[in-house]
Design an enzyme around this catalytic site. Structure first.
Site, PDB file in Angstrom:
ATOM      1  CG  ASP A  40      -2.039  -1.016   1.133  1.00 20.60           C
ATOM      2  OD1 ASP A  40      -2.228  -1.574   0.038  1.00 20.60           O
ATOM      3  OD2 ASP A  40      -2.698  -1.255   2.158  1.00 20.60           O
ATOM      4  CE1 TYR A  41       1.864   7.740  -2.316  1.00 17.32           C
ATOM      5  CE2 TYR A  41       0.525   8.371  -0.418  1.00 17.32           C
ATOM      6  CZ  TYR A  41       1.428   8.707  -1.422  1.00 17.32           C
ATOM      7  OH  TYR A  41       1.898   9.988  -1.520  1.00 17.32           O
TER       8      TYR A  41
END
Length: 248
Positions: free
Chosen positions: A112-113
């Site tokens: 995930d970012y």
């Protein structure tokens, strides 16, 4: 150089993956879009076969080499970095980190970012394909900071499986590292890779994730690798990784 001695017909998407062009899944898209030619003819059928080393195979007009140096790298992906080669929104990406490398490598899976930690990069399409395929159940271990103090019931639910909107999760290994009334630290080891799985599991048992870091993929450890830096995995690590997915 890892030289292919292939002399039997194989599916085109497998050849493209083994040649380090892309993953099998991406190769299927290339074929459907008419970007692949065999002996001067565009091939769009996914079941099409060719002989790597005998047939002339091109992708976007570029001949497929029969000599490919296959590399697999370990990257400590920092938070705020997108796990793609390019981003239409102009955000910092994995592609920016590897832009000056002598090899064309691609992320194996995603992070995930707002998550950090170990991300494998490779141009070995067959290895990447197997590492991501649920059939091989490659374990991934995460270090997780959660809100509150998980009790025994919450930890047992995480271990045995949590009901999510896309079904119950598989059994997981869970260890409570540190705890307080406000926050706690856990390690979770999963053998499946659903989207945002760790975050959804922890939220489902009442302890939202505050910070997430992946510390291992199969036998490969993050160790002391600094955020934003990478290293080529050792031959011993590579063999262990291949054994984990049946490629030894």
């Amino acid at each position: 150089m890892a030289t292919s001695g292939v002399r039997t017909a194989e599916r085109l998407q497998k050849i493209l993956a083994r040649a380090g062009v892309c993953s099998r899944r991406e190769a299927e898209c290339y074929i459907r879009l008419g970007r692949v030619m065999v002996n001067g003819k565009v091939v769009r059928e996914l079941g099409s076969r060719a002989v790597w080393g005998s047939d002339q195979i091109t992708v976007d007009g570029v001949p497929l080499s029969t000599e490919v140096e296959l590399v697999t790298l370990a990257l400590h992906k920092p938070r705020g970095c997108v796990t793609t080669m390019r981003d239409p929104q102009g955000r910092y990406t994995v592609g920016d980190i590897v832009a000056d490398l002598p090899w064309r490598v691609y992320p194996v899976g995603r992070l995930d970012y707002d998550a950090a930690g170990l991300l494998l990069l490779s141009n070995d399409g067959e290895l990447a394909y197997r590492l991501q395929h649920p059939r091989f159940k490659v374990p991934r271990t995460y270090e997780v900071k959660v809100k509150g103090r998980p009790d025994e019931r919450a930890l047992t639910r995480l271990q045995r499986g949590v009901h999510l909107e896309d079904g119950i999760t598989a059994a997981a290994e869970v260890k409570l590292l540190e705890e307080s009334q406000k926050v706690s630290w856990l390690t979770l080891t999963l053998k499946e890779g659903r989207n945002h799985q760790v975050k959804r599991m922890c939220s489902a048992v009442g302890h939202p994730v505050l910070r997430l870091r992946r510390i291992a993929v199969g036998p490969i450890k993050l160790g002391r690798l600094r955020a934003g830096t990478l290293r080529r995995i050792s031959s011993r690590e590579l063999q262990s990784l291949k054994r984990a997915v049946g490629l030894a």
